[in-house]
Design a protein around this motif. Sequence first.
Motif, PDB file in Angstrom:
ATOM      1  N   ALA A 106      57.141  33.955  23.659  1.00  0.00           N
ATOM      2  CA  ALA A 106      55.723  33.584  23.702  1.00  0.00           C
ATOM      3  C   ALA A 106      55.561  32.197  24.319  1.00  0.00           C
ATOM      4  N   GLY A 107      56.493  31.306  23.997  1.00  0.00           N
ATOM      5  CA  GLY A 107      56.414  29.938  24.515  1.00  0.00           C
ATOM      6  C   GLY A 107      56.465  29.924  26.040  1.00  0.00           C
ATOM      7  N   GLY A 108      57.391  30.713  26.607  1.00  0.00           N
ATOM      8  CA  GLY A 108      57.485  30.805  28.067  1.00  0.00           C
ATOM      9  C   GLY A 108      56.218  31.404  28.655  1.00  0.00           C
ATOM     10  N   GLU A 215      50.334  36.268  20.327  1.00  0.00           N
ATOM     11  CA  GLU A 215      50.542  37.298  19.298  1.00  0.00           C
ATOM     12  C   GLU A 215      51.996  37.579  18.928  1.00  0.00           C
ATOM     13  N   PRO A 216      52.781  36.561  18.606  1.00  0.00           N
ATOM     14  CA  PRO A 216      54.151  36.889  18.211  1.00  0.00           C
ATOM     15  C   PRO A 216      54.241  37.607  16.863  1.00  0.00           C
ATOM     16  N   TYR A 217      53.164  37.558  16.072  1.00  0.00           N
ATOM     17  CA  TYR A 217      53.228  38.167  14.727  1.00  0.00           C
ATOM     18  C   TYR A 217      52.442  39.473  14.636  1.00  0.00           C
ATOM     19  N   TYR A 241      52.632  38.160  24.188  1.00  0.00           N
ATOM     20  CA  TYR A 241      53.351  38.865  23.119  1.00  0.00           C
ATOM     21  C   TYR A 241      54.799  38.389  23.123  1.00  0.00           C
ATOM     22  N   SER A 242      55.458  38.536  21.970  1.00  0.00           N
ATOM     23  CA  SER A 242      56.863  38.130  21.885  1.00  0.00           C
ATOM     24  C   SER A 242      57.612  39.073  20.961  1.00  0.00           C
ATOM     25  N   PHE A 243      58.887  39.286  21.244  1.00  0.00           N
ATOM     26  CA  PHE A 243      59.738  40.086  20.370  1.00  0.00           C
ATOM     27  C   PHE A 243      60.514  39.204  19.391  1.00  0.00           C
ATOM     28  N   SER A 244      60.255  37.896  19.416  1.00  0.00           N
ATOM     29  CA  SER A 244      61.018  36.963  18.578  1.00  0.00           C
ATOM     30  C   SER A 244      60.956  37.326  17.099  1.00  0.00           C
ATOM     31  N   LYS A 245      59.768  37.686  16.635  1.00  0.00           N
ATOM     32  CA  LYS A 245      59.604  37.958  15.203  1.00  0.00           C
ATOM     33  C   LYS A 245      59.581  39.464  14.947  1.00  0.00           C
ATOM     34  N   SER A 246      58.982  40.235  15.854  1.00  0.00           N
ATOM     35  CA  SER A 246      58.836  41.677  15.593  1.00  0.00           C
ATOM     36  C   SER A 246      60.196  42.355  15.573  1.00  0.00           C
ATOM     37  N   GLU A 252      66.879  35.245  21.799  1.00  0.00           N
ATOM     38  CA  GLU A 252      67.057  35.981  23.059  1.00  0.00           C
ATOM     39  C   GLU A 252      65.962  35.674  24.072  1.00  0.00           C
ATOM     40  N   ARG A 253      64.856  35.098  23.610  1.00  0.00           N
ATOM     41  CA  ARG A 253      63.780  34.627  24.467  1.00  0.00           C
ATOM     42  C   ARG A 253      63.165  35.742  25.304  1.00  0.00           C
ATOM     43  N   ILE A 254      62.505  36.678  24.621  1.00  0.00           N
ATOM     44  CA  ILE A 254      61.904  37.778  25.371  1.00  0.00           C
ATOM     45  C   ILE A 254      60.490  38.114  24.857  1.00  0.00           C
TER      46      ILE A 254
HETATM   47  N1  PLP Z   1      53.298  30.965  18.994  1.00  0.00           N
HETATM   48  C1  PLP Z   1      53.357  30.884  17.658  1.00  0.00           C
HETATM   49  C2  PLP Z   1      52.096  30.946  16.888  1.00  0.00           C
HETATM   50  C3  PLP Z   1      54.589  30.746  17.010  1.00  0.00           C
HETATM   51  O1  PLP Z   1      54.616  30.659  15.681  1.00  0.00           O
HETATM   52  C4  PLP Z   1      55.774  30.696  17.782  1.00  0.00           C
HETATM   53  C5  PLP Z   1      57.075  30.514  17.146  1.00  0.00           C
HETATM   54  O2  PLP Z   1      57.235  30.296  15.986  1.00  0.00           O
HETATM   55  C6  PLP Z   1      55.654  30.787  19.175  1.00  0.00           C
HETATM   56  C7  PLP Z   1      54.413  30.919  19.749  1.00  0.00           C
HETATM   57  C8  PLP Z   1      56.856  30.746  20.051  1.00  0.00           C
HETATM   58  O3  PLP Z   1      57.485  31.999  19.996  1.00  0.00           O
HETATM   59  P1  PLP Z   1      58.687  32.402  20.952  1.00  0.00           P
HETATM   60  O4  PLP Z   1      59.944  32.265  20.168  1.00  0.00           O
HETATM   61  O5  PLP Z   1      58.420  33.838  21.287  1.00  0.00           O
HETATM   62  O6  PLP Z   1      58.629  31.522  22.142  1.00  0.00           O
END
Ligand code: PLP
Length: 394
Positions: A106-108, A215-217, A241-246, A252-254
């Motif tokens: 999501a950060g990227g 929307e990572p959550y 969107y991010s797969f970090s939490k789901s 892995e940064r995706i």
């Molecule tokens: N946005 C929110 C609200 C987050 O809580 C986080 C990470 O904790 C991120 C973005 C960054 O997520 P990612 O690891 O997918 O870059």
Amino acid sequence: MISKKMHEYVKNSSVIRAMFEEGRRLSTIYGAENVYDFSLGNPNLEPPTEVKKAILEILNEEAPTTVHGYMNNSGYEDVRETIAQSINRKFDTQFHKENIIMSVGAGGGLNVIFKTILDPGDEVITFAPFFGEYKNYVANFDATLLVVPPDTETFQPNLEIFESYITKKTKAVLINSPNNPSGVVYSESTLQQLADILYQKQKEMDTTIYLISDEPYRELAYDGIEVPYPTKYYDNTIVGYSFSKSLSLPGERIGYLVIPSEVDDFENMISAANIATRILGFVNAPSLFQKVAAKCLDAKVDLEYYDRNRTLLYDSLRSFGYECIKPQGAFYLFVKSPLEDDGAFCAKAKEKRILLVPGSSFGCPGYVRIAYCVAYETIQRSLPSFQALMEELK
Ligand code: PLP
């Protein structure tokens, strides 16, 4: 000599990360089981079994030069089409691969979209409480983040105040639901009202205002609550969107961006986001994990585990006299600090080896965040200390 901008960042370096380091330090002194580290949103659950299966399948069956090679800066076409179709099935939308750009988490993705749309001096509006990194992401492009104060009754966005923040300089509005740190899911009525305000303001000022939904959550929502899909309410919406939490894959940064065909200046936006991915130095999202993600779109982490943590923590803290709302999603509990100074309360908690993050880090002083993506037993063991802490402060 480092740059002036970086000098500031180093000085204000993340309180959350600092707490995490403190946790490690205390663990070496007291033993890890005697430190209750609720500071970081690092999932404690293993990725679903489908992830390992997909990795092995891809490595065994696909050509290494494809799996590990460069591709279109926006990502593999087949992966993007599979993701688009999956979103369409779930939310009754009509996306194609052209609407999907694979991102480095999501950060990227947020950095790509901000590079795509922001000029120096532009403003981005967000709602407290908010993920503190937003400020840095926006500052990367010499724009300013304006923060609408929280509505601490509901933790839904404060829309009345929001309206007064919108000017000709407003380029984007950034929302996050399920929310870090409050755990609140923005309701359909909130999104509808937000859309009405934005349509009205765009017309009034003859400008384009993008709504960016982080929307990572999205997949972490409890009690069957629906997380509305935001592109349905407002045409100029972009989803990150991010797969970090789901899928418990933060390292892995995706992730991916969804840029609907309806957004203003769509064709240019897609080209610009593709080039932004390249010139920010990402070049493309990690190749193997693009393919893994596409095979795991219906896989889920054990949400019941987080739910059990949520219930134990919420019920126990309430019974000790702490005030908080029950989170509907994510894995955070946002608790009213028994001391006015949330930093002072975190320091007191640390004396009992409980590590929390002050609400000030999320633009919401007077509160603290508890990340409950930890072992259930850690929560159990921490409860007497939470209780003792409250007794001392009463
Ligand atoms: N946005 C929110 C609200 C987050 O809580 C986080 C990470 O904790 C991120 C973005 C960054 O997520 P990612 O690891 O997918 O870059």
